[in-house]
Each structure stands twice: as C-alpha cells, then as structure tokens.
Design a protein around this motif. Structure first.
Motif, short mmCIF file in Angstrom:
data_model
loop_
_atom_site.label_atom_id
_atom_site.label_comp_id
_atom_site.label_asym_id
_atom_site.label_seq_id
_atom_site.Cartn_x
_atom_site.Cartn_y
_atom_site.Cartn_z
N TRP A 1 9.62 -92.50 107.89
CA TRP A 1 10.26 -93.90 108.09
C TRP A 1 9.26 -94.69 107.71
CZ3 TRP A 1 14.62 -95.99 108.65
CH2 TRP A 1 14.82 -97.32 108.92
N VAL A 2 9.71 -95.84 106.89
CA VAL A 2 8.97 -96.72 106.68
C VAL A 2 9.68 -98.18 107.15
CG1 VAL A 2 7.94 -97.83 104.72
CG2 VAL A 2 7.94 -95.82 104.74
N ASP A 3 8.89 -99.03 107.77
CA ASP A 3 9.49 -100.52 108.29
C ASP A 3 9.91 -101.10 106.95
OD1 ASP A 3 9.39 -100.07 110.85
OD2 ASP A 3 7.72 -101.40 111.08
N PRO A 4 11.12 -101.78 107.04
CA PRO A 4 11.34 -102.43 105.65
C PRO A 4 10.52 -103.36 104.87
CG PRO A 4 13.28 -102.24 107.54
CD PRO A 4 12.06 -101.85 108.19
N PRO A 5 9.79 -104.25 105.81
CA PRO A 5 8.76 -105.06 104.96
C PRO A 5 7.84 -104.23 104.17
CG PRO A 5 8.99 -105.91 107.42
CD PRO A 5 9.63 -104.49 107.16
N LEU A 6 7.63 -102.99 104.57
CA LEU A 6 6.76 -102.19 103.75
C LEU A 6 7.10 -101.23 102.60
CD1 LEU A 6 4.35 -100.81 107.01
CD2 LEU A 6 4.07 -102.74 105.12
N ARG A 7 8.52 -101.37 102.31
CA ARG A 7 9.25 -100.67 101.45
C ARG A 7 8.90 -101.12 100.04
NH1 ARG A 7 14.78 -99.62 104.74
NH2 ARG A 7 13.64 -98.35 106.49
N ARG B 1 6.45 -100.64 98.41
CA ARG B 1 4.94 -100.98 98.14
C ARG B 1 4.25 -99.42 98.00
NH1 ARG B 1 3.46 -105.80 102.37
NH2 ARG B 1 4.94 -107.19 101.46
N GLY B 2 4.75 -98.47 97.67
CA GLY B 2 3.97 -97.19 97.79
C GLY B 2 3.70 -96.39 99.02
N THR B 3 4.26 -97.14 100.28
CA THR B 3 3.95 -96.58 101.47
C THR B 3 4.30 -95.19 101.56
OG1 THR B 3 3.85 -98.69 102.37
CG2 THR B 3 4.11 -96.96 104.05
N ALA B 4 5.78 -94.85 101.12
CA ALA B 4 6.64 -93.75 101.32
C ALA B 4 5.47 -92.54 100.44
CB ALA B 4 7.84 -93.40 100.89
N ARG B 5 5.54 -93.19 99.46
CA ARG B 5 4.76 -92.08 98.30
C ARG B 5 3.08 -91.55 98.91
NH1 ARG B 5 5.19 -90.96 93.31
NH2 ARG B 5 6.48 -92.74 92.79
N ALA B 6 2.59 -92.59 99.49
CA ALA B 6 1.15 -92.41 100.17
C ALA B 6 1.40 -91.43 101.38
CB ALA B 6 0.35 -93.70 100.64
N LEU B 7 2.44 -91.57 102.19
CA LEU B 7 2.55 -90.71 103.46
C LEU B 7 2.91 -89.26 102.93
CD1 LEU B 7 5.01 -93.03 105.64
CD2 LEU B 7 2.68 -92.36 106.24
N MET B 8 3.87 -89.20 101.69
CA MET B 8 3.99 -88.15 101.33
C MET B 8 3.09 -87.44 100.85
SD MET B 8 7.19 -87.42 102.30
CE MET B 8 7.80 -86.18 101.08
N ALA B 9 2.19 -87.90 100.04
CA ALA B 9 0.78 -87.46 99.37
C ALA B 9 0.09 -86.66 100.58
CB ALA B 9 0.18 -88.36 98.59
N ALA B 10 -0.09 -87.60 101.58
CA ALA B 10 -1.13 -87.06 102.82
C ALA B 10 -0.23 -86.00 103.40
CB ALA B 10 -1.14 -88.28 103.81
N ALA B 11 0.92 -85.94 103.64
CA ALA B 11 1.49 -84.82 104.32
C ALA B 11 1.58 -83.52 103.65
CB ALA B 11 2.99 -85.17 104.61
N GLU B 12 1.57 -83.67 102.42
CA GLU B 12 1.43 -82.63 101.52
C GLU B 12 -0.06 -82.13 101.27
OE1 GLU B 12 2.95 -83.96 97.52
OE2 GLU B 12 4.77 -84.22 98.31
N ALA B 13 -1.00 -83.09 101.23
CA ALA B 13 -2.41 -82.61 101.40
C ALA B 13 -2.77 -81.80 102.72
CB ALA B 13 -3.30 -83.61 101.17
N GLU B 14 -2.24 -82.21 103.83
CA GLU B 14 -2.37 -81.51 104.90
C GLU B 14 -1.54 -80.18 105.07
OE1 GLU B 14 -3.62 -80.78 108.92
OE2 GLU B 14 -4.43 -82.11 107.30
N ALA B 15 -0.25 -80.31 104.47
CA ALA B 15 0.19 -78.90 104.34
C ALA B 15 -0.57 -77.87 103.52
CB ALA B 15 1.59 -79.01 103.70
N ARG B 16 -1.35 -78.14 102.26
CA ARG B 16 -2.07 -77.49 101.59
C ARG B 16 -3.26 -76.90 102.55
NH1 ARG B 16 -0.77 -81.40 97.76
NH2 ARG B 16 0.39 -80.55 96.16
N ARG B 17 -3.90 -77.99 103.08
CA ARG B 17 -5.07 -77.51 103.96
C ARG B 17 -4.62 -76.40 104.93
NH1 ARG B 17 -7.65 -78.12 108.46
NH2 ARG B 17 -6.04 -79.43 109.48
#
Length: 130
Positions: free
Chosen positions: A60-66, A68-84
């Motif tokens: 979920w990303v609050d509407p005011p943050l959509r 702005r790359g927030t979802a992309r950053a969240l997904m990149a961090a989740a994928e990095a943790e999955a790799r780790r």
C-alpha cells in the motif's frame, strides 16, 4: 457450518495446518515500511518467505505519495531482502483496479489471470525470478 465472522484463532489454526502440510514450517515474515514524521505508516509491503520463495502479501502507498517512486523503492527493498534470505523467486497477486500495470513495469510477469474478480476487473498472479 458457516461462521461470520470466523474466530481469528480458528483462522490462525487453519493457516498453520495448511503451512505445516505444505512443509512451510520455516516460514518467516518481513515488512518494508515507510513512515511519516509522526511515525505513522504511509506505505509498506509485507512478505512471507519459505522454501526459497518470497510471497508478497500486501502493498500500500498512501495516495499523496503515489507517482513519486515510492512503490518502486518498496519493491526494490523487498526484493533485496528476499535475495538476502536466499529466495530465487518473488510471487504476488494483485487486482487490476488497484495496480494496473505497476508490476509489469517492475519486471514481473503475469502467470495467471481470473477475469471478473472482482466484477469489472481482474485478479492477476505475478512472478519475478531474482
């Protein structure tokens, strides 16, 4: 017997039984969260890891943050943790009416679609090999 609403303890027991039958006893959850200056969660993604597989459960990303790359950053961090954590694949399901096109732009491939779920939209399952 239909129970509405079901007891949360019964739901937890049901989920634990299914996970045990699937050999998911080593399942571990994690979340990537973004918070505002008041420590309120404004965006996040939750995931479950087991058997070298990461299943994203909710994002979920609050509407005011959509936009702005927030979802992309969240997904990149989740994928990095999955790799780790040793995962080779990330899976998720999403509704077209909520996230149409987002996951494809992030390199996910559609592996299944159920049209008309919910009515007037579709439910998709995505996969990304890490």
């Amino acid at each position: 017997m239909v129970e509405d609403p079901p007891d949360p303890d019964d739901l937890a027991l049901l989920e634990a039984a299914v996970e045990a039958a699937a050999g998911a006893g080593d399942a571990r959850e994690f979340a990537v969260l973004a918070r505002d200056e008041h420590a309120r969660m404004v965006a996040g993604v939750s995931a479950l890891v087991w058997g070298r597989c990461c299943e994203l459960q909710a994002m979920w990303v609050d509407p005011p943050l959509r936009g702005r790359g927030t979802a992309r950053a969240l997904m990149a961090a989740a994928e990095a943790e999955a790799r780790r954590r040793g995962c080779g694949v990330v899976l998720l399901q999403a509704y077209d009416l909520v996230a149409a096109g987002l996951y494809g732009r992030l390199g996910y491939e559609t592996v299944a679609v159920v049209e008309g779920c919910p009515d007037g939209s579709a439910r998709r399952w995505f996969r990304k090999v890490l």
